[in-house]
Design a protein around this motif. Structure first.
Motif, PDB file in Angstrom:
ATOM      1  N   GLU A  18      28.555  29.673  -5.636  1.00  0.00           N
ATOM      2  CA  GLU A  18      28.181  30.835  -6.451  1.00  0.00           C
ATOM      3  C   GLU A  18      26.735  31.247  -6.201  1.00  0.00           C
ATOM      4  OE1 GLU A  18      28.640  30.524 -10.713  1.00  0.00           O
ATOM      5  OE2 GLU A  18      30.812  30.379 -10.418  1.00  0.00           O
ATOM      6  N   GLN A  63      25.230  34.644  -4.838  1.00  0.00           N
ATOM      7  CA  GLN A  63      24.260  35.447  -5.583  1.00  0.00           C
ATOM      8  C   GLN A  63      23.031  35.761  -4.741  1.00  0.00           C
ATOM      9  OE1 GLN A  63      23.384  33.405  -9.214  1.00  0.00           O
ATOM     10  NE2 GLN A  63      25.516  33.465  -9.874  1.00  0.00           N
ATOM     11  N   THR A  79      29.292  44.196 -10.049  1.00  0.00           N
ATOM     12  CA  THR A  79      30.672  44.156 -10.544  1.00  0.00           C
ATOM     13  C   THR A  79      31.438  43.008  -9.876  1.00  0.00           C
ATOM     14  OG1 THR A  79      31.203  45.888  -8.936  1.00  0.00           O
ATOM     15  CG2 THR A  79      30.966  46.579 -11.208  1.00  0.00           C
ATOM     16  N   LEU A 112      30.298  40.140  -8.468  1.00  0.00           N
ATOM     17  CA  LEU A 112      29.871  38.791  -8.840  1.00  0.00           C
ATOM     18  C   LEU A 112      30.187  38.454 -10.293  1.00  0.00           C
ATOM     19  CD1 LEU A 112      26.451  38.364  -7.030  1.00  0.00           C
ATOM     20  CD2 LEU A 112      28.646  37.384  -6.447  1.00  0.00           C
ATOM     21  N   CYS A 113      30.322  39.462 -11.139  1.00  0.00           N
ATOM     22  CA  CYS A 113      30.586  39.178 -12.552  1.00  0.00           C
ATOM     23  C   CYS A 113      32.048  39.401 -12.905  1.00  0.00           C
ATOM     24  CB  CYS A 113      29.702  40.047 -13.438  1.00  0.00           C
ATOM     25  SG  CYS A 113      27.975  39.685 -13.201  1.00  0.00           S
ATOM     26  N   PHE A 169      31.477  38.269 -21.111  1.00  0.00           N
ATOM     27  CA  PHE A 169      30.731  37.778 -19.947  1.00  0.00           C
ATOM     28  C   PHE A 169      30.014  36.496 -20.327  1.00  0.00           C
ATOM     29  CE2 PHE A 169      31.165  42.341 -19.175  1.00  0.00           C
ATOM     30  CZ  PHE A 169      31.668  42.326 -17.887  1.00  0.00           C
ATOM     31  N   THR A 170      29.827  35.612 -19.341  1.00  0.00           N
ATOM     32  CA  THR A 170      29.124  34.363 -19.621  1.00  0.00           C
ATOM     33  C   THR A 170      27.620  34.624 -19.617  1.00  0.00           C
ATOM     34  OG1 THR A 170      28.916  33.829 -17.298  1.00  0.00           O
ATOM     35  CG2 THR A 170      30.896  33.030 -18.410  1.00  0.00           C
ATOM     36  N   ARG A 195      25.510  33.232 -17.828  1.00  0.00           N
ATOM     37  CA  ARG A 195      25.057  33.319 -16.446  1.00  0.00           C
ATOM     38  C   ARG A 195      25.262  34.717 -15.876  1.00  0.00           C
ATOM     39  NH1 ARG A 195      25.848  28.464 -12.824  1.00  0.00           N
ATOM     40  NH2 ARG A 195      27.769  29.348 -12.086  1.00  0.00           N
ATOM     41  N   GLN A 196      26.396  35.301 -16.228  1.00  0.00           N
ATOM     42  CA  GLN A 196      26.665  36.664 -15.736  1.00  0.00           C
ATOM     43  C   GLN A 196      25.685  37.657 -16.356  1.00  0.00           C
ATOM     44  OE1 GLN A 196      30.826  36.575 -16.809  1.00  0.00           O
ATOM     45  NE2 GLN A 196      31.457  36.286 -14.660  1.00  0.00           N
ATOM     46  N   LEU A 200      22.535  37.360 -14.514  1.00  0.00           N
ATOM     47  CA  LEU A 200      22.659  37.959 -13.183  1.00  0.00           C
ATOM     48  C   LEU A 200      22.497  39.487 -13.266  1.00  0.00           C
ATOM     49  CD1 LEU A 200      23.290  36.855 -10.413  1.00  0.00           C
ATOM     50  CD2 LEU A 200      25.689  37.417 -10.790  1.00  0.00           C
TER      51      LEU A 200
END
Ligand SMILES: Nc1ncnc2c1ncn2[C@@H]1O[C@H](COP(=O)(O)OP(=O)(O)OP(=O)(O)O)[C@@H](O)[C@H]1O
Ligand SMILES: [Mg+2]
Length: 431
Positions: free
Chosen positions: A17, A21, A51, A53-54, A165-166, A168-169, A172
């Motif tokens: 991941e 990124q 979009t 990556l998430c 969304f998490t 982390r997202q 990001l």
């Protein structure tokens, strides 16, 4: 053991991941570097990556304005009815309780797990209803674009299904928002810089034309004087007994020719003075040089300077702005004349030699003079803006010349000559 295997595969997933990124971030930075004037490809790259990556279905970018916000980019399978009602570029007022209003209020990300359960939807706010029912948006995330703590817009990503969304997202997307701000800022700077450059180049052209006023009036006067001479001759042939109409007609042809010549000269001067955005023409460098030499010849002659040209035949055409390239030539010639006008008479022959030769796949042009030459100090500072040794100089000529040549992907440099004089050379690659 099983626990270890799981944590290892977990770790591998995280590494993959992170690699992805990082690749996305460098892709965006590349887009910023490759597209200094146009924001659209940068916005697209940011939205594609954010979009993807998430795991979002849609993405959008909006910028705040006085009267609301403007959608400037969109990503995802947008419903055509929605796209028609809310096209890109439209300025939308911000309604109270709208997710965008909440973003403005808090200055931090707005994360709505299910837009269909949100107060704005339940209140039947038309745009939110359209977002849910037409565009199919359920989970939505809006992250602020901040420039020096000032809110300038928002980057949003949405999902069709209810799936928050998490953290982390969210982080990001915050990173992507920061990159968007950098792109906006660097394009704005680039635009300002280009505008300032253009204004300066224009001022320099006018100033140089002023220095050439003797030459210019000579260039314009010459055909006019010739036309008057032919007109006087025609009058004589007319009043002869019998009138010689053959000669009169010939004289009239010559008058027309001289008139056209005068208007060509004025057209060329107007072209050099006029402020116009840079062009990409096919330029035959020899023709461009000869025009400039014609314009500066009288100036040189007034200073007892001889101008010689040695132009290789059949040079490849170059692509660029003809007027700007002529501006470079005029600046170099005027500098050469000015350098020699201070050298005192009779010391040696005052001469400017201009040559154009093939160079790699393009051309190389040189302007050489027999003036005092370049001291080590001036050699290292020649191209600095505002460096001048002349009481009336602005010190912008060479700095502008260099930026023009570099904008044509060429190079401009100076070489001291033996026993005296300076040589300025520039290259321009062929089309
Ligand atoms: N052919 C040359 N021979 C000797 N010195 C030169 C020559 N061309 C330029 N220079 C030196 O470089 C300096 C900078 O030149 P530049 O054309 O940038 O500015 P300028 O001629 O002084 O002013 P302007 O803005 O009016 O052109 C000059 O003042 C001069 O000292
Ligand atoms: Mg100059």
């Amino acid at each position: 053991m099983r626990h270890l295997v799981r944590s290892r595969s977990e770790l591998q997933k995280q590494v993959a991941e992170l690699v992805e990124q990082r690749a996305a971030i460098s892709e965006v930075l590349r887009a910023v570097a490759n597209s200094p004037h146009d924001l659209q490809p940068i916005f697209d790259t940011i939205l594609i990556n954010a979009t993807r990556l998430c795991g979002a279905t849609y993405g959008g970018l909006l910028l705040f304005e006085e009267k609301g916000y403007r959608s400037v980019a969109r990503r995802g399978p947008v419903n055509p009815v929605y796209a028609e009602r809310w096209p890109l570029g439209l300025v939308e007022p911000i309604g109270p309780g709208d997710p965008v209003a909440r973003l403005i209020e808090s200055g931090s990300p707005v994360h709505i797990a299910d837009l269909a359960a949100d107060q704005a939807y339940l209140r039947r706010d038309p745009r939110i209803v359209a977002l849910v029912e037409l565009a199919g948006v359920r989970t939505c995330l809006l992250v602020p674009l901040l420039k020096n703590n000032e809110l300038i817009g928002a980057l949003g990503i949405n999902r069709e299904q209810v799936q928050p969304f998490t953290d982390r997202q969210i982080d990001l997307v915050t990173d992507f928002a920061a990159q968007t701000t950098i792109a906006l800022e660097s394009t704005r700077r680039e635009r300002q810089y280009r505008e300032a450059q253009m204004a300066l180049a224009h001022a320099n052209r006018i100033a140089t034309m002023g220095q050439l006023s003797a030459s210019i009036s000579h260039e314009v006067n010459q055909p006019i004087t010739a036309a008057v001479t032919y007109a006087l001759a025609a009058r004589r042939w007319l009043s002869a007994e019998p009138p010689d109409l053959g000669e009169v007609s010939e004289a009239l042809d010559l008058i027309i020719k001289e008139g056209n010549r005068a208007s060509d000269v004025i057209g060329r001067i107007r072209g050099l003075i006029k402020k116009a955005p840079p062009r990409k023409d096919v330029v035959f460098i020899n023709d461009a040089i000869l025009e400039v030499v014609a314009l500066t010849r009288a100036e040189a002659a007034n200073n007892d300077v001889l101008v010689r040209t040695q132009l290789a035949p059949g040079l490849p055409p170059v692509q660029g702005d003809r007027v700007q390239l002529q501006q470079v030539m005029v600046n170099l010639i005027v500098n050469a004349v000015q350098a020699m006008s201070g050298t005192g008479e009779g010391a040696h022959e005052l001469k400017i030699s201009i040559d154009a030769v093939p160079f790699e796949s393009g051309v190389r042009v040189g302007v050489r003079d027999t003036g005092p030459g370049l001291s080590p100090e001036s050699l290292s500072r020649l191209f600095e803006p505002f460096y001048t040794t002349k009481p009336e100089g602005m010190g912008m000529g060479l700095s502008i010349c260099r930026s023009i040549i570099e904008a044509h992907s060429g190079r401009l440099w100076a070489i001291p000559c033996e026993p005296h004089g300076a040589l300025f050379q520039f290259t321009i690659p062929a089309t």
